[in-house]
Design a protein around this motif. Structure first.
Motif, mmCIF file in Angstrom:
data_model
loop_
_atom_site.group_PDB
_atom_site.id
_atom_site.type_symbol
_atom_site.label_atom_id
_atom_site.label_comp_id
_atom_site.label_asym_id
_atom_site.label_seq_id
_atom_site.Cartn_x
_atom_site.Cartn_y
_atom_site.Cartn_z
ATOM 1 N N TYR A 75 26.410 -30.709 26.733
ATOM 2 C CA TYR A 75 25.742 -29.578 26.084
ATOM 3 C C TYR A 75 24.228 -29.770 26.043
ATOM 4 N N LYS A 76 23.771 -30.975 25.776
ATOM 5 C CA LYS A 76 22.316 -31.196 25.711
ATOM 6 C C LYS A 76 21.701 -31.059 27.105
ATOM 7 N N LYS A 77 22.407 -31.606 28.097
ATOM 8 C CA LYS A 77 21.939 -31.451 29.488
ATOM 9 C C LYS A 77 21.779 -29.965 29.824
ATOM 10 N N HIS A 78 22.790 -29.174 29.490
ATOM 11 C CA HIS A 78 22.751 -27.744 29.795
ATOM 12 C C HIS A 78 21.703 -27.015 28.947
ATOM 13 N N HIS A 79 21.524 -27.456 27.724
ATOM 14 C CA HIS A 79 20.492 -26.902 26.841
ATOM 15 C C HIS A 79 19.111 -27.045 27.486
ATOM 16 N N TRP A 80 18.868 -28.196 28.071
ATOM 17 C CA TRP A 80 17.566 -28.431 28.713
ATOM 18 C C TRP A 80 17.455 -27.739 30.065
ATOM 19 N N PHE A 94 23.972 -23.624 23.420
ATOM 20 C CA PHE A 94 24.302 -24.978 23.865
ATOM 21 C C PHE A 94 23.847 -26.018 22.831
ATOM 22 N N ASP A 95 22.708 -25.783 22.219
ATOM 23 C CA ASP A 95 22.236 -26.749 21.220
ATOM 24 C C ASP A 95 23.068 -26.684 19.938
ATOM 25 N N LYS A 96 23.551 -25.488 19.597
ATOM 26 C CA LYS A 96 24.429 -25.344 18.422
ATOM 27 C C LYS A 96 25.728 -26.125 18.652
HETATM 28 FE FE LIG Z 1 15.860 -28.563 22.185
#
Ligand SMILES: [Fe+2]
Length: 207
Positions: A75-80, A94-96
């Motif tokens: 999720y963090k990868k996709h958030h970025w 994605f960050d949620k």
């Molecule tokens: Fe962020």
């Protein structure tokens, strides 16, 4: 056998002029010792469960934990790395989900510890354990990001349902509850929010 690193900090204190030992203010850095508990072993706590029951639950929960950590990081990868017209909403969503998975992994890891086990923790150990396929390092388009997430959620959901049934059979109700109320419910809800983004609906004209 205890291992000691070479270097400073060998002196615990010094003798004052009165001959009394006074504590040193120097931080004792670089210390190493044997592990308190080996990964895979159980140190039973008085919670009314047999050690064999705790061991099986810990093994199951460590698998779920490794997979949850992998999903969290996905999720963090996709958030970025998200791109395109839905950038803003997916960046936030994605960050949620990352934050929700972070809460979830803490619940799982702490249950492993209270069952007398040792939680898997570091990325290299997670990588060895998780069943979730490794994504490429580079950026992928949104539909692929979402397909990866949905596949990962389904892996966790299938394993968690089986694990929950087995935990109930061995009367480990707490583990069953974590798997059902936390793991399954969190992942099912996230699947819904993510899957709706790959429904091919018209944006302006219905026909
Ligand atoms: Fe962020």
């Amino acid at each position: 056998m205890a291992h000691r690193l070479t270097g400073g900090n060998r002196t615990a204190g010094h003798r004052s002029t009165a001959g009394r030992s006074t504590p040193s203010a120097r931080p004792r850095t670089g210390q190493r010792a044997q592990e308190l508990q080996e990964y895979g072993s159980i140190t039973a706590l008085p919670i009314g469960l047999e050690e064999t029951v705790c061991k099986r639950s810990v093994e199951a929960l460590n698998q779920t934990l490794a997979d949850a950590i992998a999903i969290r990081d996905l999720y963090k990868k996709h958030h970025w790395q998200v791109a395109g017209q839905t950038f803003y909403q997916l960046h936030l969503l994605f960050d949620k989900h990352y934050a929700e998975q972070s809460k979830l992994i803490d619940v799982i890891a702490e249950r492993i510890q209270l069952l007398g086990g040792v939680s898997v923790a570091m990325a290299a150990d997670v990588a060895e354990t998780t069943l979730i396929p490794r994504p490429p390092k580079g950026r992928e388009p949104v539909p692929v990001q979402i397909s990866r997430l949905l596949h990962a959620h389904e892996i966790v959901l299938k394993e968690a349902r089986t694990m929950a049934r087995l935990a109930a059979e061995r009367e480990d109700d707490g583990t069953n509850d974590v798997l059902v109320s936390d793991v399954i419910r969190t992942n099912e809800l996230q699947v819904w929010f993510v899957a709706e983004h790959v429904v091919d609906t018209p944006v302006v004209r219905a026909e």
